[in-house]
Design a protein around this motif. Structure first.
Motif, short mmCIF file in Angstrom:
data_model
loop_
_atom_site.label_atom_id
_atom_site.label_comp_id
_atom_site.label_asym_id
_atom_site.label_seq_id
_atom_site.Cartn_x
_atom_site.Cartn_y
_atom_site.Cartn_z
N GLN A 137 0.82 -1.22 0.00
CA GLN A 137 0.00 0.00 0.00
C GLN A 137 0.84 1.25 0.00
O GLN A 137 0.63 2.19 -0.76
N LEU A 138 1.83 1.20 0.88
CA LEU A 138 2.69 2.37 0.99
C LEU A 138 3.43 2.63 -0.30
O LEU A 138 3.57 3.77 -0.74
N ASN B 160 1.57 6.87 -6.19
CA ASN B 160 0.46 7.81 -6.41
C ASN B 160 0.90 9.23 -6.14
O ASN B 160 0.61 10.16 -6.91
N VAL B 161 1.59 9.33 -5.03
CA VAL B 161 2.02 10.68 -4.64
C VAL B 161 2.90 11.28 -5.71
O VAL B 161 2.76 12.45 -6.10
N GLN C 194 1.06 4.04 -2.63
CA GLN C 194 0.77 5.43 -2.26
C GLN C 194 1.89 6.35 -2.68
O GLN C 194 1.67 7.45 -3.17
N SER C 195 3.08 5.83 -2.45
CA SER C 195 4.21 6.69 -2.83
C SER C 195 4.21 6.92 -4.33
O SER C 195 4.48 8.02 -4.81
#
Lengths: 446, 483
Positions: free
Chosen positions: B342-343, B349-350, B346-347
């Motif tokens: 997930q992280l 995505n970020v 997310q990263s």
């Protein structure tokens, strides 16, 4: 309750006579009624006249010694031998074990056994049979072994104690080692316990402690008789419930020789002083027991010349290391010990030193290995005396020496023909050597 | 032939019964009962056989249990079943019934019990065990007595452990050797004591003889029987009785041994009968003897089974606990991995968000500039009133929409009023179309610029040429600048 003694051969008869002398003197001394009664009941038969007749059978192939013994006994006035309790021949055995065992023994078996049976029947209860003999000669060793065999067959459940006198190491008889080896190997199977006195040791006692200048066999016999008497006279044992023990031989055996591989017993007795210096000596239990303990540990047989450097192994080392270390130090491991204290203040004696588990072999705890008998009555004019009957490695060295010498002779087959001509084959010799080697190895591994 | 066989069987069974009663077993059924048991018909036979099995198993298995004297049939049958199960006999009737259902003793045929008895007789060496026990009771002098070896943990004994570490293999072997020697020592001691006892008994015998001979001489007038009476003779009579019992027992045993093979032939016939009948299989599904039969037979036995159960439960608990823990751990691991993915997502995505943001900023700046140019440029023909939107035609900030004429609150709105005045509201145009339009306009304007500059140049050239013609100079116009 009654002990029948069978005296075999010259040495056996002489020792026996001295033994009865000591017993009767001790029993008749002063007014110790219960003690005296017990003692006389054990060893003597009281006739209707009040005479004391020794419960003994005398056997020899020569007449000389027997007649001497009988005469001596009668001369004492207090006791005598039975008129028909002896058996003798005219020929002798010529210091030949085979002659005694194979020829004389079977030939006179019935008569001898008959004599013993008559003596046994005069007893209310047979407490045991003591056979006294020497191992060096022919009659005592050969006929004695055969007689023991017959007695074992006749009385399979009785206690048979063989008292042996080992000869001087330097030897009076050339084939004494053969005779000894053959006797010991046979007796080990037949007898319940073998109590040994060595001439060498007793000679030293006579010389050093008793200051006898010209030591004769009678002096030696007196010492032996004294030591024997101190073992067999009545005592208060653990099982006798406050009365004198009626079964001394049985008690002795169940304390000391329960394992069939370990039957050799040695006797240590202190003090041994000459009668002249006895008046001037006082003893304490502490001193006596300390000496006795060190005598046991260092394998000394008398108070003089004890090696005080020998110590019991310490507790911390594991038992494997213990067995190695103490053998190096000349330490004498015991299998079982019986301590007999006679005299006054006997209940105050401290015997903790003998209950030390390091004195004993690892597989039998000290609690079971050590027993003690006490008698508040002094023995044989000694105010305090302590006797230690020990089943230990004390006899290992003399036995080893004896077997070694015999083997050396056998290796060259010296004098073996004297034996084979009477029926002892070389296989019998080899069997005897094997069984004694077994005994030696059992004792070495204690 | 048949009669002979049956007679033989009867004799054989009778010798067995005699032996069992000599061995002290109570309630031994007769040979006739055995015969009837074979046919599995009679009820009282069943009862007798339960009793027999109970007594026999009590003696043989040496159950140290104070509830031996219970004569209740229920408990008896329970004991028998549990004992048989312990010995390894696994017939279905042992654990068919539940306790308390009332049908414990019923539904078990006498033949089953007979077969069970035969099994116990053969596999457990029943007769030999009982004979040994009884012979020791009767004849204490002949057999070697049992030596109880207690090993005190003292320093000099083989039970002690030398030092801190435990005994090694060689030491262990040596300590076994020591134990053996110690045992031999004790045995020898016991034999010596036994021999002392024997000599005491012999002495007693001689004294008794003396007493008897004295009393007999004293009372010659009385009958000899009274002379024999007395405490000493009672003892002697007891001794004689004991010896007689022993002799009878041994004779019965010899007789049984002689006839034993015939008994097994007869048992074979019993088994044939049993196999010939259709077997009734009850409770075939539930074969869990540990839960049904063995537990409640005897509370002394219970202790052991309780212990076992407790240990079982503990083991089970530990196992399940272990499985739980393992499951938890795996769940945690999966969770963590999910979190990690997930992280990382997310990263990612970020980062994509960041690039997006940058694009948007650029576009915004561009448009702002364009709009500013369009606003400041006076001759902008084709000035279209538009409202550029960043996001597209759908969303509109509502406050921008209704803008009244004359109010120029924002730069955006300035473009609007002339349209409004003209009554024209243009649609919103996307960024790319805006760029195209601006480019087109740029091109147009550049064209116009070049035309106008060309026109002016020509004008100036004509003017100068005309002026210079008066003077007599010729003008050569410069080359047009290349763009």
């Amino acid at each position: 309750m009654s002990v029948v003694t069978v005296q075999l051969g010259q040495c056996g008869n002489q020792v026996g006579q001295e033994f009865f002398e000591v017993i009767s003197n001790d029993a008749n001394d002063r007014q110790r009624k219960a003690y005296g009664e017990c003692s006389t009941e054990q060893f003597f038969n009281e006739t209707t006249n009040g005479d004391l007749v020794a419960r003994a059978v005398l056997v020899d192939m020569e007449t000389k010694v027997i007649s001497q013994s009988v005469a001596k006994a009668a001369k004492s006035g207090k006791w005598r031998y039975g008129e028909h309790s002896h058996f003798s021949q005219k020929q002798g055995s010529g210091n030949n074990w085979a002659n005694g065992y194979c020829v004389h023994g079977p030939r006179h078996e019935e008569l001898v056994v008959d004599l013993v049976r008559k003596e046994v029947e005069r007893c209310d209860r047979l407490a045991g049979i003591i056979a006294m003999m020497s191992v060096a000669g022919g009659t005592g060793s050969g006929v004695g072994t055969y007689a023991t065999q017959c007695l074992r067959d006749t009385y399979p459940n009785s206690f048979i104690l063989n008292h042996l006198t080992w000869p001087y190491g330097t030897g009076e008889v050339i084939v004494q080692n053969y005779n000894s080896v053959l006797t010991l190997s046979h007796l080990y199977q037949l007898s319940d316990a073998i109590l040994v006195h060595e001439n060498d040791t007793v000679h030293k006692i006579c010389a050093k402690l008793m200051n006898i200048k010209q030591i004769s066999f009678s002096d030696i016999n007196k010492v032996i008789a004294h030591q024997l008497g101190s073992v067999l006279q009545p005592a208060l044992t653990g099982d006798s419930n406050g009365v004198y023990n009626k079964n001394p031989i049985g008690e002795l055996m169940s304390s000391l020789v329960c394992h069939p591989e370990y039957k050799l017993l040695s006797v240590c007795n202190i003090p041994q002083v000459s009668s002249s210096s006895m008046v001037y000596s006082t003893f304490t239990w502490l001193g006596l027991l300390k000496h006795l303990r060190q005598m046991l540990i260092s394998n000394a047989k008398m108070e003089e010349g004890i090696d005080w450097q020998v110590r019991a192994p310490c507790h911390q080392s594991g038992w494997l290391e213990r067995t190695k270390s103490h053998r190096r130090n000349g330490f004498n491991t015991s299998l079982a010990n019986l301590l007999i204290l006679r005299g006054k203040d006997v209940y105050n004696a401290e015997i903790g030193g003998f209950q030390d588990p390091t004195l004993y072999t690892s597989w039998l705890p000290a609690v079971e290995a050590f027993s003690m008998w006490k008698t508040p009555v002094p023995f044989n004019k000694y105010e305090k005396s302590a006797t230690l009957v020990s089943n230990s490695q004390a006899l290992l060295q003399p036995l080893d020496y004896m077997v070694g010498k015999a083997w050396n002779m056998f290796a060259s087959r010296a004098y073996v023909h004297q034996y084979t001509k009477f029926g002892i084959s070389e296989e019998d010799f080899l069997d005897s050597f094997t069984s004694l080697e077994q005994v030696i190895s059992s004792y070495s591994q204690l | 032939m048949q009669r002979e066989k049956s007679v033989k069987a009867k004799e054989v069974i009778e010798s067995l019964c005699k032996l069992l009663s000599s061995l002290g077993v109570e309630c031994v059924p007769s040979a006739e009962t055995f015969r009837r048991a074979k046919f599995n018909k009679d009820e009282d036979v069943v009862v007798e056989f339960w009793k027999l099995l109970h007594n026999v198993l009590l003696k043989a298995c040496l159950l140290e249990c104070p509830c031996q004297t219970q004569s209740d049939q229920e408990t008896q049958s329970r004991h028998v079943r549990s004992a048989l199960w312990h010995c390894g006999y696994g017939a279905s009737w042992i654990f068919g019934q539940k306790p308390g259902s009332g049908g414990y003793t019923s539904e078990v045929g006498s033949r089953d019990l007979l077969v069970a008895f035969g099994w116990v007789l053969s596999s457990q060496r029943l007769v030999d065990v009982m004979l040994n026990a009884r012979a020791i009771q009767l004849d204490t002098l002949s057999l070697p007595p049992v030596v109880s070896l207690c090993i005190p943990k003292t320093r000099g004994s083989p039970g002690a452990v030398p030092g801190e570490e435990g005994p090694k293999a060689s030491e262990v072997k040596q300590s076994e050797d020591h134990l053996l020697r110690r045992l031999q020592w004790h045995y020898g001691k016991l034999r010596f004591q036994w021999r002392s006892l024997l000599s005491i008994q012999e002495e007693r015998a001689t004294i008794l003889h003396k007493v008897l001979s004295w009393t007999s001489t004293l009372s010659t007038s009385q009958s000899p029987r009274s002379a024999v009476s007395g405490p000493g003779s009672a003892v002697l009579r007891k001794e004689v009785e004991r010896l007689r019992t022993l002799v009878r027992l041994q004779e019965a045993y010899l007789e049984w041994k002689r006839q034993e093979p015939l008994f097994w032939c007869w048992m074979d016939s019993v088994l044939d009968c049993q196999l010939a009948e259709p077997c009734t299989d009850d409770g075939a599904g539930d074969k869990s003897p540990s839960s049904t039969v063995v537990n409640r037979s005897c509370f002394h036995v219970d202790k052991d089974t309780d212990e076992l159960e407790r240990l079982d439960g503990q083991l089970l608990r530990l196992q399940t606990g272990l499985r739980e823990k393992r499951r938890q751990l795996t769940a945690q691991v999966t969770q963590l991995t999910a979190q990690v993915t997930q992280l990382t997502a997310q990263s990612r995505n970020v980062s994509s968000d960041v690039t997006e943001l940058k694009d948007i900023e650029k576009r915004v700046a561009f448009r702002i500039q364009a709009l500013v140019e369009s606003c400041t440029c006076p001759s902008t023909s084709g000035r279209t009133g538009y409202r550029p939107s960043l996001q597209g035609p759908e969303t509109l900030p509502t406050h921008c929409q209704p803008s009244r004429p004359g109010t120029g609150s924002s730069a955006w709105d300035e473009a609007v009023p002339p349209d409004r005045e003209e009554g024209m509201i243009r649609d919103q145009i996307g960024a790319s179309s805006l760029i195209r339009e601006l480019r087109q306009r740029e091109e147009l304007l550049l064209e116009k610029l070049t035309r106008m500059s060309q026109a002016r140049r020509e004008e100036i050239q004509e003017q100068t040429a005309s002026r210079l013609e008066g003077v007599g100079v010729v003008l050569i116009p410069p080359l047009p600048l290349k763009r």
